[in-house]
Scaffold this active site. Structure first.
Site, mmCIF file in Angstrom:
data_model
loop_
_atom_site.group_PDB
_atom_site.id
_atom_site.type_symbol
_atom_site.label_atom_id
_atom_site.label_comp_id
_atom_site.label_asym_id
_atom_site.label_seq_id
_atom_site.Cartn_x
_atom_site.Cartn_y
_atom_site.Cartn_z
ATOM 1 N N CYS A 172 15.794 10.649 95.921
ATOM 2 C CA CYS A 172 16.661 9.473 96.075
ATOM 3 C C CYS A 172 18.140 9.845 96.057
ATOM 4 O O CYS A 172 18.995 8.983 96.281
ATOM 5 C CB CYS A 172 16.402 8.472 94.948
ATOM 6 S SG CYS A 172 14.800 7.673 95.013
ATOM 7 N N HIS B 293 16.559 3.094 90.584
ATOM 8 C CA HIS B 293 15.407 2.878 91.457
ATOM 9 C C HIS B 293 14.159 2.751 90.597
ATOM 10 O O HIS B 293 13.831 3.667 89.829
ATOM 11 C CB HIS B 293 15.249 4.046 92.430
ATOM 12 C CG HIS B 293 13.994 3.995 93.239
ATOM 13 N ND1 HIS B 293 13.547 2.830 93.847
ATOM 14 C CD2 HIS B 293 13.072 4.958 93.546
ATOM 15 C CE1 HIS B 293 12.420 3.083 94.493
ATOM 16 N NE2 HIS B 293 12.108 4.361 94.319
ATOM 17 N N HIS C 273 9.887 1.447 90.104
ATOM 18 C CA HIS C 273 8.583 1.264 90.740
ATOM 19 C C HIS C 273 7.809 0.193 89.974
ATOM 20 O O HIS C 273 6.614 0.357 89.729
ATOM 21 C CB HIS C 273 7.796 2.565 90.743
ATOM 22 C CG HIS C 273 8.279 3.574 91.726
ATOM 23 N ND1 HIS C 273 7.655 4.789 91.908
ATOM 24 C CD2 HIS C 273 9.316 3.564 92.590
ATOM 25 C CE1 HIS C 273 8.289 5.485 92.840
ATOM 26 N NE2 HIS C 273 9.307 4.763 93.262
ATOM 27 N N GLU D 140 18.112 -19.299 85.250
ATOM 28 C CA GLU D 140 19.157 -18.882 84.325
ATOM 29 C C GLU D 140 19.562 -17.421 84.503
ATOM 30 O O GLU D 140 20.736 -17.070 84.429
ATOM 31 C CB GLU D 140 18.699 -19.121 82.886
ATOM 32 C CG GLU D 140 19.739 -18.820 81.825
ATOM 33 C CD GLU D 140 20.928 -19.784 81.842
ATOM 34 O OE1 GLU D 140 21.916 -19.491 81.145
ATOM 35 O OE2 GLU D 140 20.873 -20.812 82.543
ATOM 36 N N HIS E 284 6.587 -0.649 97.555
ATOM 37 C CA HIS E 284 7.191 0.529 96.929
ATOM 38 C C HIS E 284 7.936 0.165 95.648
ATOM 39 O O HIS E 284 7.474 0.468 94.553
ATOM 40 C CB HIS E 284 8.127 1.193 97.947
ATOM 41 C CG HIS E 284 8.774 2.449 97.470
ATOM 42 N ND1 HIS E 284 9.216 3.424 98.337
ATOM 43 C CD2 HIS E 284 9.083 2.906 96.232
ATOM 44 C CE1 HIS E 284 9.749 4.419 97.642
ATOM 45 N NE2 HIS E 284 9.683 4.118 96.356
#
Length: 263
Positions: A102, A120, A122, A144, A200
């Site tokens: 990434c 990131h 999962h 909220e 993903h």
């Protein structure tokens, strides 16, 4: 991604060190970085060595390693790069360990948005919601936790009555292949602070590591809530919720990531 220092976006990444510290607690440290990895693992966001994080701290960029169990990462396992000198400052002692795939996505997002942190995950909810929603965006209003989401146009957080919109892109065989789809999101949705990847997970970015962590928590809550709302035939968006701006160009003139309002 052992040659991350040759990445074009990393080489164009610039940090303005003249700006005052924008962190609530202080710049990211290796100790906090590894503690957050454990916390994210326990939340179910980074199981099976998946997930990643990149954070700018002063002149340095910290990125999690690839394929290591996130709950067992040590400070010495984090990749550290000097942004000004474009050099690798630290890498894991085990030479077989590489930087997260990434990393090229993080450098792109940071360069294009001025963000100092990208997370990131999962999470199961981030995956499932993209299978339940067949359109190219996730939208929800009148909740909220929307108030915990940062608006880069206004420099403040969204209101309860605002509609949170998160683009959805299709998954690819590897994270690095998401580069162009994410570039498209940044070009076409400049107000976006996150993107969902179908089947993903989720990417979230923000002006500080604290705000990015808060937004990731709020978004994951909203995604989980949305799944239950859909099961019970409750609409995610109140049709009267979206407040159109009288002059969007005025918001565009607002400096990115300034004066973030407390949640």
């Amino acid at each position: 991604m052992s040659e991350f220092i040759s990445d074009a976006n990393f080489n164009e990444l610039v940090v303005d060190t003249t700006l005052d510290n924008r962190n609530d607690e202080g710049p990211m440290t290796l100790e906090n970085f590894t503690k957050l990895m454990v916390q994210f693992y326990e939340l179910g966001w980074m199981r099976g060595s998946g997930g990643a994080m990149g954070c700018i701290s002063g002149k340095e960029l910290m990125i999690s390693p690839s394929a290591l169990q996130k709950e067992r990462i040590r400070e010495q396992d984090v990749f550290v790069y000097n942004i000004s000198e474009k050099t690798e400052v630290q890498r894991p002692p085990n030479k077989r360990i590489t930087v997260s795939s990434c990393s090229v996505l993080f450098s792109l997002i940071m360069k294009e948005t001025g963000s100092e942190c990208v997370i990131h995950t999962h999470s199961k909810s981030a995956n499932l919601i993209t299978q339940l929603i067949k359109t190219d965006s996730f939208e929800i209003s009148h909740q909220e936790y929307i108030k915990g989401i940062y608006d880069p146009f206004s420099g403040k957080t969204l209101k309860y009555s605002d509609t949170l919109s998160i683009p959805i892109i299709d998954n690819m065989p590897s994270e690095s292949q998401l580069l162009e789809p994410i570039r498209g999101v940044l070009d076409n949705h400049p107000q976006a602070i996150a993107v969902l990847v179908r089947n993903h997970g989720l990417f979230v970015w923000g002006p500080t590591w604290e705000s990015t962590k808060i937004m990731t928590e709020c978004i994951d809550y909203l995604l989980e809530l949305s799944i239950d709302m859909l099961k019970n035939n409750i609409p995610l968006v109140n049709e009267g919720a979206f407040e159109k701006e009288d002059n969007l160009s005025e918001k565009l003139r607002t400096l990115m990531f300034s004066d973030m309002a407390p949640v």
